[in-house]
Design an enzyme around this catalytic site. Structure first.
Site, PDB file in Angstrom:
ATOM      1  N   LYS A   1       0.869  -1.182   0.000  1.00 47.13           N
ATOM      2  CA  LYS A   1       0.000   0.000   0.000  1.00 47.13           C
ATOM      3  C   LYS A   1       0.906   1.232   0.000  1.00 47.13           C
ATOM      4  O   LYS A   1       1.525   1.565   1.010  1.00 47.13           O
ATOM      5  CB  LYS A   1      -0.908  -0.011   1.240  1.00 47.13           C
ATOM      6  CG  LYS A   1      -1.838   1.180   1.268  1.00 47.13           C
ATOM      7  CD  LYS A   1      -2.776   1.121   2.454  1.00 47.13           C
ATOM      8  CE  LYS A   1      -3.818   2.207   2.374  1.00 47.13           C
ATOM      9  NZ  LYS A   1      -3.340   3.512   2.010  1.00 47.13           N
TER      10      LYS A   1
ATOM     11  N   ARG B   1      -3.631   9.070  -5.286  1.00 47.97           N
ATOM     12  CA  ARG B   1      -4.262   8.199  -6.270  1.00 47.97           C
ATOM     13  C   ARG B   1      -4.298   8.883  -7.631  1.00 47.97           C
ATOM     14  O   ARG B   1      -4.577  10.083  -7.722  1.00 47.97           O
ATOM     15  CB  ARG B   1      -5.680   7.851  -5.833  1.00 47.97           C
ATOM     16  CG  ARG B   1      -6.244   6.677  -6.602  1.00 47.97           C
ATOM     17  CD  ARG B   1      -7.209   5.937  -5.742  1.00 47.97           C
ATOM     18  NE  ARG B   1      -7.753   4.771  -6.412  1.00 47.97           N
ATOM     19  CZ  ARG B   1      -8.551   3.903  -5.829  1.00 47.97           C
ATOM     20  NH1 ARG B   1      -8.896   4.075  -4.571  1.00 47.97           N
ATOM     21  NH2 ARG B   1      -9.008   2.859  -6.480  1.00 47.97           N
TER      22      ARG B   1
ATOM     23  N   GLU C   1      -1.124   4.596  -7.916  1.00 49.13           N
ATOM     24  CA  GLU C   1      -0.734   5.537  -6.869  1.00 49.13           C
ATOM     25  C   GLU C   1       0.524   6.253  -7.375  1.00 49.13           C
ATOM     26  O   GLU C   1       1.490   5.595  -7.793  1.00 49.13           O
ATOM     27  CB  GLU C   1      -0.448   4.760  -5.566  1.00 49.13           C
ATOM     28  CG  GLU C   1      -0.233   5.617  -4.354  1.00 49.13           C
ATOM     29  CD  GLU C   1      -1.546   6.087  -3.669  1.00 49.13           C
ATOM     30  OE1 GLU C   1      -2.642   5.905  -4.226  1.00 49.13           O
ATOM     31  OE2 GLU C   1      -1.445   6.661  -2.580  1.00 49.13           O
TER      32      GLU C   1
ATOM     33  N   LYS D   1      -6.522  -8.175  -1.566  1.00 49.86           N
ATOM     34  CA  LYS D   1      -7.630  -8.141  -2.525  1.00 49.86           C
ATOM     35  C   LYS D   1      -8.003  -9.542  -2.994  1.00 49.86           C
ATOM     36  O   LYS D   1      -7.109 -10.350  -3.266  1.00 49.86           O
ATOM     37  CB  LYS D   1      -7.209  -7.314  -3.752  1.00 49.86           C
ATOM     38  CG  LYS D   1      -6.751  -5.907  -3.410  1.00 49.86           C
ATOM     39  CD  LYS D   1      -6.260  -5.151  -4.642  1.00 49.86           C
ATOM     40  CE  LYS D   1      -5.869  -3.729  -4.291  1.00 49.86           C
ATOM     41  NZ  LYS D   1      -5.344  -2.982  -5.428  1.00 49.86           N
TER      42      LYS D   1
ATOM     43  N   LYS E   1      -7.635  -2.963   3.714  1.00 41.60           N
ATOM     44  CA  LYS E   1      -6.355  -2.285   3.925  1.00 41.60           C
ATOM     45  C   LYS E   1      -5.822  -2.655   5.297  1.00 41.60           C
ATOM     46  O   LYS E   1      -6.571  -2.703   6.273  1.00 41.60           O
ATOM     47  CB  LYS E   1      -6.463  -0.781   3.714  1.00 41.60           C
ATOM     48  CG  LYS E   1      -7.641  -0.096   4.354  1.00 41.60           C
ATOM     49  CD  LYS E   1      -7.732   1.374   3.940  1.00 41.60           C
ATOM     50  CE  LYS E   1      -8.986   2.012   4.480  1.00 41.60           C
ATOM     51  NZ  LYS E   1      -9.147   3.411   4.142  1.00 41.60           N
TER      52      LYS E   1
END
Ligand code: ATP
Length: 694
Positions: free
Chosen positions: A346, A351, A399, A503, A522
């Site tokens: 992450k 974004r 990102e 995910k 997350k």
């Protein structure tokens, strides 16, 4: 595409009938339309044209008889302004929606061509967000225009604004002082909208006089409450307490009633139709947030046709999929018990939704669908090196992260935030950015959002090329044991990331537009210590500082957002976590948004009354030790306890979230979920499988 375009221009009777079967009788048409289909009542002119008789809050409102204009005429701005005034004087959200829907019903029945402009005016916009034209004319220009239109002195107007705290009211009162020899032409929704658009398109100092002249010409023509809303719109602060979701609901109601004139609002059939159609409309708006496309389809084919006409399109940003917080590896394993999943780093950046339109043009949108293209000329330039020959168009989700070219490593978010936000010149860029791509939503003419992540990821890797320090696939590992995930999490932290995104890969692994989905979890390093996720809260008030904080605010009142009631509910006072420069900068920026009294949609307890109220404009990211039930704070009141809200213990300011608008703040239902999770964890039980919208 918009078959009704020419209709209002020709003075022909527009017949009220189902939207997808609108029947227009031209003069050349012989047959008289059948009464049962047309239900036309517009042949007799309305008896009055004053707002005192326009009452969109009537419970038995008739779209034709109760309107103050005739079929084929442009919608008078007075009808629009009166609608806003009526909404402003109403406190219940359902009634507000009903009032707006009545106005929309009349627009659809009599002047459908003005529906798009009416919708934009309600939202105080002149185009889709991503086109970047914003209302917000400087106060001094508007004051000059008021002075020119009324003959009053600038100082006098300023003093009155100071006293009343609302430029719109001052403009309205100034108008009533004025006497004119003959009445200027009445304002219509269409000409006000067109002028607003022209004004927002003008830039540079040389255009100021022209802007003042245009505003003055509108003010001179204002009647009754028109000046109030005209001026408020121009300042960019219409704020009648009705957000976009309510507008979509009102539009749905209007369309349903237009198609079913006899249907009663109180009937189950009406409620069911509205629920079904509002879901379709809201979904279409998430995929294609552009009323210029959506409304013509509604008018021509009906709401049900939206999914086939308004789909994902490169060039139009979609609302992104969001993730659910999780508190630890155990929880991840429990939630994804039977599904195959992947863990990705992450990254802590910004974004970036990148669209390649196929004609060589690349567009970059923020998490909020703002057009960030001019911020990243470097990314645009490099894009061709990262795609293979077979790629014709695409939408990718990434990102953008600050990158140290010497050390070849990621830099913190704070470094990225120092980059110029607009119109950056490539030669001046000091902070380099690497794109970490994690999803492919559209490729070569096809939407991929319904495909599982495993397929989207394969296509992504097959059609794009990784270039070190510029464009890289999010580092991932399809691990599945507790130890492996833990190890990967630690690796991600060492790699200067915030943690992991976990995910689903195959089953239940579609890309959920505009949803905070449990298909993505997350796992931030912070969660492992504190309460879980940080909260994004809206600043609604300030307490004057003492001692070292004299001259700035010593503390602030923060609120979460209840997207059901559309109110900001107080959640905590905050006074820690600020650096000296934060205190200075935040006070300066918030002082521009001081209001004289709390908005009707602020829910707080008198005991918390701050020294100064702010308009809800800023969102702050805040961390806390835990959440507790509170007798004074109103956050999530009614969710966990009927009389008590939830408050934060030991809140700490982390940073300003200028990529979030106030209605994107942490919601009341998220606050209650965080509270419940914490309680369940204390009790050793944290199962909860629902998925919700954001
Ligand atoms: P949210 O976006 O969930 O409201 P937020 O803006 O505070 O909250 P985070 O809670 O930090 O963001 O987490 C989600 C964000 O993480 C995404 O919006 C995205 O910008 C970023 N991100 C970084 N790496 C990834 C990744 N591999 N997959 C998806 N998102 C990622």
């Amino acid at each position: 595409m918009f078959a009704l375009k020419s209709i209002q221009l020709a003075i022909q009777p527009l017949i009220r009938c189902p939207l997808n079967k609108i029947v227009i009788k031209t003069m050349a048409t012989k047959a008289t339309p059948k009464k049962s289909v047309m239900n036309i009542k517009s042949s007799s002119p309305p008896s009055a044209t004053s707002s005192s008789v326009y009452n969109p809050s009537k419970s038995d409102y008739d779209a034709v008889d109760d309107a103050i204009w005739r079929s084929g005429e442009r919608v008078p701005y007075l009808a629009f302004a009166t609608t806003l005034k009526t909404i402003e004087e109403t406190s219940g959200r359902l009634k507000m929606i009903e009032i707006l829907s009545n106005y929309f019903r009349s627009v659809i029945a009599l002047s459908a061509d003005d529906l798009i402009k009416s919708v934009y005016l309600c939202l105080n916009k002149v185009c889709p967000d991503y086109e970047g034209l914003e209302m917000g004319i400087g106060e001094s220009l508007i004051i000059k225009a008021i002075a020119a239109a009324t003959g009053r002195k600038v100082d006098q107007i300023k003093a009155e604004i100071e006293k009343k705290g609302d430029m719109g009211i001052v403009a309205e009162l100034s108008r009533t002082n004025q006497k004119t020899l003959f009445a200027p032409p009445k304002l219509s929704v269409a000409n006000v909208f067109d002028k607003f658009k022209q004004i927002t398109q003008m830039s540079g100092n040389s255009t100021q006089a022209k802007k003042v002249e245009m505003i003055q010409s509108m003010l001179v023509a204002c009647r009754e409450c028109e000046a109030r809303y005209l001026v408020r719109s121009l300042t960019g602060k219409l704020r009648i307490g009705l957000a976009e979701q309510s507008l979509l609901q009102a539009l749905t109601q209007a369309v349903v009633l237009h198609n079913n004139v006899k249907m009663k609002r109180s009937s189950d059939k009406f409620k069911a139709e509205v629920a079904k159609h509002s879901l379709i409309l809201k979904t279409a708006y998430c995929e294609c947030p552009n009323y210029d496309r959506i409304i013509p389809v509604i008018l021509e084919h009906g709401i049900e046709a939206l999914p086939t006409h308004c789909q994902l399109t490169p060039g139009i940003p979609l609302k992104p999929m969001l993730a659910h917080p999780s508190k630890g590896v155990d929880e991840v394993l429990r939630r994804f018990d039977k599904s195959k999943f992947t863990c990705e780093y992450k990254y802590d950046g910004e974004r970036a939704q990148i669209h390649y339109v196929g004609n060589g043009s690349v567009l970059i949108f923020s998490r909020n669908q703002e057009n960030n293209t001019s911020k990243y000329p470097d990314i645009i330039k490099r894009m061709p090196n990262c795609i293979t020959d077979e790629v014709k168009d695409f939408i990718i989700d990434c990102e953008a992260v600050a990158w140290d070219q010497q050390q070849k490593q990621i830099l913190p978010f704070q470094v990225l935030s120092t980059r110029k936000r607009k119109n950056a010149e490539e030669g001046d860029i000091k902070i380099q950015v690497c794109l970490y791509v994690f999803d492919l939503l559209y490729l070569n003419g096809e939407s991929l959002v319904a495909e599982p992540l495993s397929k989207r990821r394969d296509l992504l890797r097959a059609h794009f090329k990784s270039v070190e320090g510029e464009f890289t696939f999010a580092h991932s590992s399809d691990v599945n044991t507790l130890d492996e995930i833990q190890e990967f999490l630690e690796e991600s932290i060492k790699g200067k990331c915030e943690g992991l995104m976990v995910k689903t890969l195959d089953v239940d692994a579609s890309y959920e537009i505009a949803k905070r989905s449990k298909k993505w979890l997350k796992l931030k390093k912070d969660y492992l210590e504190g309460v879980g996720d940080t909260l994004d809260l809206v600043v609604i008030g300030g307490y004057r500082g003492k001692g070292k904080r004299t001259g700035v605010y010593g503390g602030y009142l923060l609120a979460c957002y209840d997207d059901g009631t559309e109110e900001f509910q107080s959640i905590c006072k905050i006074g820690t976590g600020f650096k000296d420069e934060d205190l200075e900068n935040l006070a300066n920026s918030l002082n521009e948004h001081v209001i004289d009294k709390p908005k009707s949609y602020y829910n707080y307890d008198e005991s918390l009354r701050p020294d100064v109220w702010f308009d809800a404009v800023q969102v702050w990211e805040v961390k806390c030790a835990d959440l507790s039930l509170s007798p004074v704070h109103k956050a999530a009141i009614g969710f966990v306890n009927d009389d008590k809200g939830i408050s934060l213990r030991f809140p700490r300011y982390l940073r300003l979230r200028d990529d979030k608008k106030p209605d994107m703040a942490t919601t009341a239902s998220q606050v209650s979920e965080m509270y419940k999770n914490q309680e369940q964890i204390k009790a050793g039980n944290d199962d909860d499988d629902d998925e919700d919208d954001y």
